[in-house]
Enzyme design. Structure first.
Site, PDB file in Angstrom:
ATOM      1  N   LEU A 588       0.833  -1.200   0.000  1.00 12.34           N
ATOM      2  CA  LEU A 588       0.000   0.000   0.000  1.00 12.34           C
ATOM      3  C   LEU A 588       0.861   1.240   0.000  1.00 12.34           C
ATOM      4  O   LEU A 588       0.499   2.285  -0.501  1.00 12.34           O
ATOM      5  CB  LEU A 588      -0.886   0.018   1.236  1.00 12.34           C
ATOM      6  N   GLY A 592      10.444   5.786   4.512  1.00 13.17           N
ATOM      7  CA  GLY A 592      11.620   5.649   5.352  1.00 13.17           C
ATOM      8  C   GLY A 592      11.360   4.772   6.567  1.00 13.17           C
ATOM      9  O   GLY A 592      12.254   4.097   7.052  1.00 13.17           O
ATOM     10  N   GLY A 594       9.247   2.171   6.797  1.00 13.68           N
ATOM     11  CA  GLY A 594       8.901   0.779   6.572  1.00 13.68           C
ATOM     12  C   GLY A 594       7.854   0.644   5.488  1.00 13.68           C
ATOM     13  O   GLY A 594       7.652   1.547   4.694  1.00 13.68           O
ATOM     14  N   VAL A 596       3.886  -0.873   4.186  1.00  9.51           N
ATOM     15  CA  VAL A 596       2.552  -1.259   4.593  1.00  9.51           C
ATOM     16  C   VAL A 596       1.940  -2.147   3.512  1.00  9.51           C
ATOM     17  O   VAL A 596       1.975  -1.805   2.333  1.00  9.51           O
ATOM     18  CB  VAL A 596       1.659  -0.022   4.818  1.00  9.51           C
ATOM     19  N   LYS A 610       1.685  -3.411   8.887  1.00  5.42           N
ATOM     20  CA  LYS A 610       2.786  -2.458   8.835  1.00  5.42           C
ATOM     21  C   LYS A 610       4.060  -3.116   9.327  1.00  5.42           C
ATOM     22  O   LYS A 610       4.102  -3.667  10.416  1.00  5.42           O
ATOM     23  CB  LYS A 610       2.451  -1.258   9.697  1.00  5.42           C
ATOM     24  N   ASP A 708       3.664  11.834  15.927  1.00 11.62           N
ATOM     25  CA  ASP A 708       3.894  11.969  14.487  1.00 11.62           C
ATOM     26  C   ASP A 708       2.584  12.377  13.819  1.00 11.62           C
ATOM     27  O   ASP A 708       2.151  11.754  12.861  1.00 11.62           O
ATOM     28  CB  ASP A 708       4.458  10.664  13.928  1.00 11.62           C
TER      29      ASP A 708
END
Ligand SMILES: *[C@@H]1O[C@H](CO)[C@@H](O)[C@H](O)[C@H]1NC(C)=O
Ligand SMILES: *[C@@H]1O[C@H](CO)[C@@H](O)[C@H](O)[C@H]1NC(C)=O
Ligand SMILES: *[C@@H]1O[C@H](CO)[C@@H](O)[C@H](O)[C@H]1NC(C)=O
Ligand SMILES: *[C@@H]1O[C@H](CO)[C@@H](O)[C@H](O)[C@H]1NC(C)=O
Ligand SMILES: *[C@@H]1O[C@H](CO)[C@@H](O)[C@H](O)[C@H]1NC(C)=O
Ligand SMILES: *[C@@H]1O[C@H](CO)[C@@H](O)[C@H](O)[C@H]1NC(C)=O
Ligand SMILES: *[C@@H]1O[C@H](CO)[C@@H](O)[C@H](O)[C@H]1NC(C)=O
Ligand SMILES: *[C@@H]1O[C@H](CO)[C@@H](O)[C@H](O)[C@H]1NC(C)=O
Length: 906
Positions: A588, A592, A594, A596, A610, A708
């Site tokens: 998907l 940076g 990782g 998904v 994820k 975040d």
């Protein structure tokens, strides 16, 4: 490239001031503008290391004190040091390398009898530097090494050294310290502390130790502690810190560093707010000196040396690459073969990057980097480390310009041609151009060497290319029909006499028999290998499960009634099935942090899986707690965490799948987007996200800070309801603590400047980031965007600055102006302004933000009740102009009794 000035209050203060943008002045540094005359007499080398301005050796040769270098040439092999005299520079100083330096450290601490505790401290020599990663070794005998984080935290044991009887210094392998005579600090990250403080505590002496120490021929290991970085270089970044950004630097050009023509300024995002200079696309050299950037003539098609080695173990190294300067076409193509037996090939001067394949035909190099840093290879390379395949060009020139100078033109082979290439940097603002060569159609080989492109014999390589006779020509082939009395046989792929059916049938039968036999053998061996692999995999999974504290999570879940039916520990098998073995097509998104994947569980639930970023072993417990708690959270505006899988090296998180992408996608996908977010949707989504964050901050026993918050973490479900996602960076905070010290995490452009400087996280950091999202909604620009001048702006700074000089209506996106009332716009703008206050304490709480947004929405919907249109709580996202309301809702009273702040508690 960040450095954290936890202990440098001055820096924090400077930054806070600077961020206000009103004050461009900074703590002055004694920068000198280099003149060609003064630089001409400056040493260009120390030993065999090159030195470039802004760095320099001797008075007048460097930009300011930070950039002074010390060359100690009293030793046989001169050594180059940074201004502190102890940090050694190990590689050429190359300004085209994007502000990065590799340095090493070596210190000897003599031991004295009766003293058992020794301190050692190192920090980057000046505020122009920051360190990213380092790993130190400590060699000596019988001591513990502790990390002194700061005065508030207890010291943490890094490692312990013990010495067996009769140990000799020569027994020590500082490459591979295992605790015998030498131990390693493990990888330390620069974000953790500005300075790196270590304390050594000697063990209590046993009788054996005393005997050993009194022995006349004892090892010197007993007399000192050696601290060093060994082969693991410290990755230091540098930037020009006089001004906080290019915009500020251009406004006050007093000490502007980008002096060369054809040079340009680029904000250094990951570092302390600062900037760097680069030569423009097509130009090469040192942007920090006058005339430093010149058009790229760095390619030498005919290097001096013959008989160059062209292999490193089993990797072949075709020209223009080479193992020595005289064997490669340019220094950027020089490689080091550091270990022939294991085929370890590295770009020259890069210690953590290895090259596994070079393809001259396609212009691709396959690289892998072992550090956690973003390694830059300069403007000849493009592509990301993530995919490990980088494209390269031979020079930053267009084909047209390259061909003008035949002495530096790379495509020297006959039947080769030039391929132009241009790309922008990852932020899309800086243009790189370049060219590489290619053999023309029908030829193959190395276009960079004379006669490298050889004819392809198509008749050989592609049998059956003709339905008849095939004739090879230089650069092509042609076909003729089969001679008379013969006929083309498609199985033999040549012209044959008339076919004999019988032998054909026999052939087929034999073929089938043999084929079947081979198939059987293949199946059996595949099965055996499969079983063996499965066993190995199983063991590995169990190991990861243990390492990832799977047992702890199991325990947490089993003791928590509430969590039991909610959190699930998935097996890797489940997730492999769900994602069709992590099929490419299921990705998907990647970034940076990782990847998904989309997956469908056996119970038909659609999930997003994820693969989180690498977690330090020490953080695993915290991670597990977080999973346990987040999985209990059930809020309509928070993405549901179903569980995790601990059988892989990095834990996998399984979330509810949210189908409609993120707010970021919708806001910034430009005209491609089929959706147009109406002002009502904006307000609703903002209020929903604010509610979710308020809920996280205030939920039950622990506060969760998101850390975040950004528009790409606000997802939209099938009804376009906001779902806040990605708590990868969040940490739980016991409710009685107001802040916690953490590694700074977050995304540039959204990062709370106060948090960035103090490292102290509190709920107001999320408020700041949310403020940026509000600005995004108003202005419809990315958090970091390029202005007309091509310079990159930080959206929040831009917004605050513009607000001072222009009315808000002149700043917001045209669509907002059409749909929203003046009052609404200014309310949201001032709310955003409050959220973006530099001091956390001056920002509103998430609760206040949510209330304010809710009040706005209530006013608006009341107005709508008056208006004959619909008054649904949930507006359709697809905005149609018929719904536009352009009245002035000022007159509508606010219903103060309405309870609009209660989040959906579990
Ligand atoms: C410009 O910046 C320098 C420091 O680089 C500072 O000394 C000077 O005061 C600034 N000038 C103005 C007008 O802000
Ligand atoms: C090295 O030392 C010599 C004198 O011994 C001196 O003349 C020279 O400038 C030094 N070089 C550097 C780069 O410092
Ligand atoms: C600037 O120069 C003054 C004296 O000339 C000195 O005291 C100060 O340390 C210098 N600052 C820097 C940053 O080099
Ligand atoms: C140069 O190195 C030598 C030996 O390591 C040392 O004794 C001397 O003090 C150094 N000189 C300078 C100027 O640092
Ligand atoms: C080492 O550092 C610690 C913590 O800063 C301090 O308490 C101690 O006195 C220092 N010890 C020595 C020998 O300097
Ligand atoms: C550690 O390394 C040394 C060599 O440096 C070796 O002699 C020793 O056996 C190793 N010890 C362990 C526990 O692996
Ligand atoms: C060393 O001995 C002292 C008492 O003599 C004791 O308090 C201390 O814990 C000992 N340290 C270690 C590391 O065993
Ligand atoms: C290949 O190169 C030779 C020598 O330059 C030239 O004569 C020939 O026409 C070229 N062939 C093709 C197909 O380009």
């Amino acid at each position: 490239m960040g450095f954290l000035a936890r202990d440098a209050k001055l820096l924090a203060a400077v930054f806070l001031l600077a961020c206000a943008w009103a004050v461009a002045a900074q703590a002055t540094s004694n920068a000198s503008v280099p003149s060609a005359a003064t630089l001409a007499n400056c040493p260009k080398k120390c030993g065999n290391l090159n030195v470039e301005y802004p760095f320099g050796i001797g008075a007048g040769c460097f930009r300011d004190g930070d950039f002074e270098l010390i060359c100690n040439n009293s030793t046989d092999e001169p050594k180059l040091f940074l201004n502190d005299g102890i940090t050694e520079v190990n590689f050429d100083i190359d300004t085209s390398n994007g502000g990065s330096l590799f340095v090493s450290l070596s210190q000897l601490i003599p031991l004295r009898s009766g003293i058992d505790v020794y301190n050692m401290s190192w920090k980057p020599p000046g505020r122009s530097f920051g360190w990213q990663n380092m790993e130190l070794y400590f060699s000596g005998c019988n001591f513990d090494a502790y990390w002194l984080y700061d005065d508030l935290h207890p010291r943490a044991l890094l490692c312990t050294v013990n010495c067996p009887e009769g140990i000799r210094e020569t027994d020590i392998d500082t490459w591979n310290c295992n605790g015998t005579g030498c131990c390693s600090s493990g990888k330390m990250k620069g974000g953790e502390a500005y300075s790196f403080n270590v304390q050594f505590v000697r063990h209590n002496h046993t009788l054996e130790d005393v005997a050993e120490m009194q022995s006349p021929n004892r090892s010197s290991l007993w007399d000192r502690i050696q601290v060093g970085s060994g082969t693991k270089a410290i990755d230091l970044s540098w930037a020009i810190t006089d001004q906080i950004s290019c915009a500020a630097a251009l406004e006050n050009k007093t000490n502007y560093a980008c002096l060369s023509g054809h040079s340009t300024c680029t904000d250094d995002y990951t570092n302390f707010p600062s900037y760097l200079c680069v030569c423009e696309g097509g130009y090469f050299g040192n942007p920090y000196v006058l005339g430093g950037c010149s058009s790229d003539r760095g390619y030498n098609p005919a290097p001096r040396k013959a008989n160059c080695s062209r292999t490193c173990g089993n990797i072949s190294i075709p020209f223009p690459f080479g193992l020595e300067e005289e064997c490669s076409a340019r220094t950027e193509f020089q490689l080091d073969c550091t270990d022939v037996s294991s085929s370890t090939l590295r770009p020259h001067n890069y210690v953590t990057t290895s090259v596994s394949n070079i393809n001259v035909g396609e212009g691709i190099i396959v690289v892998k980097d072992d550090s956690d840093n973003t390694v830059s290879f300069g403007p000849l390379y493009s592509g990301t480390m993530f995919t490990q395949e980088m494209q390269w060009v031979v020079a930053n020139l267009s084909c047209k310009d390259a061909a003008l100078d035949i002495t530096t033109y790379a495509c020297v082979s006959a039947n080769s041609t030039c391929l132009g290439w241009h790309t922008t940097d990852f932020l899309g603002s800086y243009l790189y151009i370049g060219y590489r060569c290619k053999c023309t159609h029908g030829f193959q080989g190395n276009p960079y060497t004379t006669d490298g492109c050889q004819d392809v014999d198509e008749c050989e390589t592609t049998p059956g290319i003709c339905n008849g006779l095939c004739h090879n020509t230089k650069g092509g082939y042609y076909c003729t029909p089969c001679p008379e009395k013969t006929q083309y046989d498609t199985t033999q792929m040549k012209c044959t006499q008339s076919k004999r059916q019988k032998s054909l049938l026999l052939g087929v039968l034999i073929g089938l028999g043999v084929g079947f036999g081979i198939l059987l053998v293949a199946l059996c061996s595949t099965f055996a290998v499969y079983r063996w692999r499965r066993d190995v995999k199983k063991k590995l999974r169990r190991k990861y499960f243990r390492e990832n504290q799977g047992l702890l999570l199991e325990q947490l879940i089993s003791t928590d009634e509430n969590a039991k039916d909610k959190t699930k520990i998935f097996s890797l098998e489940d997730l492999e099935k769900a994602t069709n073995n992590f099929d490419e097509t299921r990705i998907l998104g990647r970034g940076g942090h990782g990847m998904v994947y989309k997956g469908i569980l056996s119970d038909q639930r659609v999930v997003a899986i994820k693969i989180s970023k690498v977690i330090e072993q020490s953080e695993i417990n915290q991670f597990i707690n977080e999973v346990a708690i987040l999985s209990q959270i059930s809020h309509r505006n928070i993405v549901k965490l179903f569980g995790c899988c601990l059988e892989t090296k990095v834990p996998l998180l399984v979330y509810d799948f949210v189908p409609n992408g993120s707010l970021y996608d919708i806001l910034h996908s430009g005209s491609e987007s089929t959706f147009c977010l109406s002002w009502d949707d904006c307000l609703r989504i903002a209020a929903e996200a604010a509610g979710a964050l308020y809920y996280l901050h205030s939920a039950a026993s622990v506060s969760v800070f998101h850390r975040d918050v950004k528009s790409s973490n606000i997802l939209l479900d099938a009804n376009y309801t906001a779902k806040v996602s990605d708590f990868g960076a969040s940490r739980l905070v016991p409710i009685d603590e107001t802040h916690i010290d953490t590694l700074v995490q977050g995304t540039f452009g959204y990062l709370d400047p106060e948090y960035y400087h103090t490292g102290q996280l509190n709920e107001k950091s999320d408020v700041y980031s949310f403020g940026v999202v509000l600005v995004e909604l108003l202005i419809r620009r990315k958090p970091i965007f390029s202005g007309e001048s091509g310079l990159k702006h930080n959206l929040s700074s831009y917004f605050l600055l513009e607000l001072k000089s222009r009315p808000i209506e002149a700043i917001v996106a045209p669509q907002i102006l059409e749909e929203a009332s003046k009052e609404e716009i200014s309310s949201v703008a001032s709310l955003a302004e409050m959220c973006l206050k530099l001091k956390g304490e001056e920002r509103p709480t998430m609760k206040e933000v949510e209330m304010a947004l809710h009040t706005l929405r209530t006013k608006r919907s009341k107005y709508r009740i008056v208006a004959p249109e619909n008054d649904q709580e949930m507006q359709p996202l697809l905005y149609s102009t018929a719904e536009t309301i352009t009245g002035h809702p000022l007159a509508i009273p606010v219903d103060r009794n309405m309870d609009h702040t209660k989040p959906n508690m579990i």
